[in-house]
Design a protein around this motif. Structure first.
Motif, PDB file in Angstrom:
ATOM      1  N   ILE A   1       0.820  -1.208   0.000  1.00  0.00           N
ATOM      2  CA  ILE A   1       0.000   0.000   0.000  1.00  0.00           C
ATOM      3  C   ILE A   1       0.859   1.265   0.000  1.00  0.00           C
ATOM      4  O   ILE A   1       0.383   2.357  -0.308  1.00  0.00           O
ATOM      5  N   ALA A   2       2.157   1.146   0.356  1.00  0.00           N
ATOM      6  CA  ALA A   2       3.045   2.313   0.380  1.00  0.00           C
ATOM      7  C   ALA A   2       3.556   2.682  -1.006  1.00  0.00           C
ATOM      8  O   ALA A   2       4.106   3.776  -1.188  1.00  0.00           O
ATOM      9  N   ASN A   3       3.390   1.811  -1.990  1.00  0.00           N
ATOM     10  CA  ASN A   3       3.828   2.103  -3.354  1.00  0.00           C
ATOM     11  C   ASN A   3       3.027   3.279  -3.911  1.00  0.00           C
ATOM     12  O   ASN A   3       1.799   3.220  -3.973  1.00  0.00           O
ATOM     13  N   PRO A   4       3.699   4.371  -4.316  1.00  0.00           N
ATOM     14  CA  PRO A   4       2.941   5.561  -4.737  1.00  0.00           C
ATOM     15  C   PRO A   4       2.060   5.319  -5.950  1.00  0.00           C
ATOM     16  O   PRO A   4       0.986   5.908  -6.069  1.00  0.00           O
ATOM     17  N   TYR A   5       2.485   4.460  -6.872  1.00  0.00           N
ATOM     18  CA  TYR A   5       1.666   4.183  -8.048  1.00  0.00           C
ATOM     19  C   TYR A   5       0.401   3.429  -7.651  1.00  0.00           C
ATOM     20  O   TYR A   5      -0.702   3.741  -8.096  1.00  0.00           O
ATOM     21  N   LEU A   6       0.574   2.410  -6.808  1.00  0.00           N
ATOM     22  CA  LEU A   6      -0.583   1.630  -6.373  1.00  0.00           C
ATOM     23  C   LEU A   6      -1.511   2.468  -5.509  1.00  0.00           C
ATOM     24  O   LEU A   6      -2.735   2.274  -5.525  1.00  0.00           O
ATOM     25  N   ALA A   7      -0.949   3.401  -4.749  1.00  0.00           N
ATOM     26  CA  ALA A   7      -1.783   4.272  -3.921  1.00  0.00           C
ATOM     27  C   ALA A   7      -2.671   5.150  -4.795  1.00  0.00           C
ATOM     28  O   ALA A   7      -3.849   5.384  -4.474  1.00  0.00           O
ATOM     29  N   ILE A   8      -2.142   5.646  -5.910  1.00  0.00           N
ATOM     30  CA  ILE A   8      -2.941   6.435  -6.843  1.00  0.00           C
ATOM     31  C   ILE A   8      -4.061   5.580  -7.422  1.00  0.00           C
ATOM     32  O   ILE A   8      -5.219   6.002  -7.509  1.00  0.00           O
ATOM     33  N   HIS A   9      -3.721   4.356  -7.811  1.00  0.00           N
ATOM     34  CA  HIS A   9      -4.711   3.432  -8.376  1.00  0.00           C
ATOM     35  C   HIS A   9      -5.797   3.125  -7.348  1.00  0.00           C
ATOM     36  O   HIS A   9      -7.005   3.171  -7.648  1.00  0.00           O
ATOM     37  N   LEU A  10      -5.383   2.824  -6.121  1.00  0.00           N
ATOM     38  CA  LEU A  10      -6.324   2.523  -5.048  1.00  0.00           C
ATOM     39  C   LEU A  10      -7.260   3.695  -4.787  1.00  0.00           C
ATOM     40  O   LEU A  10      -8.477   3.530  -4.638  1.00  0.00           O
ATOM     41  N   SER A  11      -6.701   4.897  -4.712  1.00  0.00           N
ATOM     42  CA  SER A  11      -7.513   6.074  -4.430  1.00  0.00           C
ATOM     43  C   SER A  11      -8.591   6.277  -5.489  1.00  0.00           C
ATOM     44  O   SER A  11      -9.745   6.598  -5.175  1.00  0.00           O
ATOM     45  N   GLU A  12      -8.231   6.062  -6.753  1.00  0.00           N
ATOM     46  CA  GLU A  12      -9.191   6.247  -7.831  1.00  0.00           C
ATOM     47  C   GLU A  12     -10.252   5.148  -7.818  1.00  0.00           C
ATOM     48  O   GLU A  12     -11.435   5.407  -8.037  1.00  0.00           O
ATOM     49  N   VAL A  13      -9.840   3.895  -7.555  1.00  0.00           N
ATOM     50  CA  VAL A  13     -10.809   2.808  -7.465  1.00  0.00           C
ATOM     51  C   VAL A  13     -11.811   3.077  -6.339  1.00  0.00           C
ATOM     52  O   VAL A  13     -13.018   2.884  -6.498  1.00  0.00           O
ATOM     53  N   GLU A  14     -11.316   3.542  -5.204  1.00  0.00           N
ATOM     54  CA  GLU A  14     -12.209   3.828  -4.077  1.00  0.00           C
ATOM     55  C   GLU A  14     -13.194   4.942  -4.427  1.00  0.00           C
ATOM     56  O   GLU A  14     -14.380   4.871  -4.097  1.00  0.00           O
ATOM     57  N   ARG A  15     -12.701   5.980  -5.090  1.00  0.00           N
ATOM     58  CA  ARG A  15     -13.595   7.081  -5.479  1.00  0.00           C
ATOM     59  C   ARG A  15     -14.699   6.582  -6.401  1.00  0.00           C
ATOM     60  O   ARG A  15     -15.885   6.917  -6.220  1.00  0.00           O
ATOM     61  N   LEU A  16     -14.337   5.765  -7.375  1.00  0.00           N
ATOM     62  CA  LEU A  16     -15.314   5.251  -8.324  1.00  0.00           C
ATOM     63  C   LEU A  16     -16.276   4.267  -7.656  1.00  0.00           C
ATOM     64  O   LEU A  16     -17.470   4.232  -7.990  1.00  0.00           O
ATOM     65  N   ALA A  17     -15.766   3.468  -6.718  1.00  0.00           N
ATOM     66  CA  ALA A  17     -16.635   2.532  -5.993  1.00  0.00           C
ATOM     67  C   ALA A  17     -17.681   3.300  -5.193  1.00  0.00           C
ATOM     68  O   ALA A  17     -18.876   2.955  -5.209  1.00  0.00           O
TER      69      ALA A  17
ATOM     70  N   GLY B   1       6.701   6.278 -14.647  1.00  0.00           N
ATOM     71  CA  GLY B   1       5.853   6.307 -13.464  1.00  0.00           C
ATOM     72  C   GLY B   1       4.783   7.355 -13.582  1.00  0.00           C
ATOM     73  O   GLY B   1       4.120   7.483 -14.607  1.00  0.00           O
ATOM     74  N   THR B   2       4.598   8.152 -12.519  1.00  0.00           N
ATOM     75  CA  THR B   2       3.591   9.193 -12.507  1.00  0.00           C
ATOM     76  C   THR B   2       4.277  10.548 -12.443  1.00  0.00           C
ATOM     77  O   THR B   2       5.320  10.704 -11.814  1.00  0.00           O
TER      78      THR B   2
END
Length: 336
Positions: A72-88, A275-276
């Motif tokens: 969860i500390a990976n900055p790329y995965l954190a961006i992905h997670l944040s967007e998935v949560e917003r859409l969910a 990356g980002t």
């Protein structure tokens, strides 16, 4: 533990029936404006919070999706997670997140998601199973969307097109006259690492250039892991005139060595990050970057999942390939 305020208590506070409170809070029936205001004010005074879990389970659905990622500390995965949560949330779903770094933990989390009656799993596991049929994702009854991993053909998948992205970077550097390009990446045994290496080799072959294994470092993604390989590369009879590096850790380590050697970026060595922009834009000079579209990947993963759990998806698994964008900075120049 704080005791949950019940609908009965809200009804008593507002001086109405339990059924009236239920109609107001669920917007499911008629109530006068005065009654609605009384119920809403009573709920606010008492600090009432609806029990969504109980409501969903009574309806036979949890409206919760599991999200499994390696770190969860990976900055790329954190961006992905944040967007998935917003859409969910926008679709009326909750997200339950688990971090896994080993196959045993994958199994534990999948079992946990099943026991919690989740509706599906979005997974980017830290492992690609030698026997895909033996992975917990192959045997769970929950629908799965696999993100940027190769777990076999039986899943809906969202994949970053790393191969085409690296070829795009290589073609850009080759157009600047670079013939000795170093690649720093992570995860040779995982799809992202394999695909980057495949794109790198394909670009060299297309240009009629030999592949020099000494210019490739695919290992751990942390700052110090790229320093020694970069030092060795600079001591070669024909050192690299350009480097491609994944993320801030590998890129920063290599860049530190280049500067410690008294070399100029981009005068002596051109640099491309992967990356980002959120992480790469902090470097100087502004880094030319292959930007992975993690927001687009998250949107595709959520779309596939919602279509699957809401029974709108075809029977056959689907694959969505996400491109990357080459954003030109000031870290590249023509080879000398």
């Amino acid at each position: 533990m704080t005791q949950r305020i019940s609908v009965r208590e809200v009804a008593a506070e507002a001086g109405v029936s339990i059924g009236t409170v239920s109609r107001v809070l669920n917007s499911s029936g008629y109530a006068s404006a005065d009654v609605r205001l009384r119920v809403q004010q009573a709920a606010a005074r008492l600090g009432y919070q609806p029990d969504f879990t109980a409501r969903h389970l009574r309806g036979g659905r949890s409206r919760t999706i599991g999200y499994l990622l390696p770190n969860i500390a990976n900055p790329y995965l954190a961006i992905h997670l944040s967007e998935v949560e917003r859409l969910a949330q926008a679709a009326g779903y909750s997200l339950l997140v688990g971090s896994s770094e080993r196959p045993e933990r994958d199994k534990e989390l999948v079992a946990f998601f099943e026991n919690r009656r989740l509706e599906g799993i979005i997974a980017s596991p830290s492992n690609e199973y030698t026997d895909p049929a033996g992975s917990p994702f192959a045997v769970t009854p929950l629908p799965c969307v696999i993100v940027d991993r190769d777990l076999g053909p039986g899943f809906d998948s969202v994949l970053i097109d790393h191969c085409a992205g690296i070829r795009q970077v290589m073609e850009y550097l080759l157009s600047l006259g670079h013939r000795r390009v170093a690649l720093f990446a992570s995860g040779r045994g995982m799809r992202p690492g394999r695909e980057k290496l495949r794109g790198y080799r394909a670009a060299l072959e297309s240009a009629g250039l030999a592949h020099d294994e000494r210019l490739v470092h695919i290992g751990d993604s942390w700052l110090e892991s790229s320093r020694v390989p970069m030092q060795h590369m600079l001591k070669l009879d024909a050192p690299p005139t350009a480097i491609i590096a994944v993320g801030t850790q590998l890129l920063s380590g290599a860049v530190h060595v280049i500067r410690e050697a008294g070399l100029d970026i981009p005068g002596d060595v051109s640099v491309v990050g992967i990356g980002t922009l959120e992480t790469l834009e902090l470097m100087y000079p502004p880094v030319t970057a292959l930007r992975a579209n993690y927001h687009q990947s998250a949107a595709a993963a959520m779309k596939l999942m919602l279509e699957r759990v809401e029974k709108r998806a075809p029977k056959e698994p689907r694959t969505v390939l996400i491109p990357s964008d080459l954003i030109l900075g000031r870290s590249c120049a023509r080879a000398r």
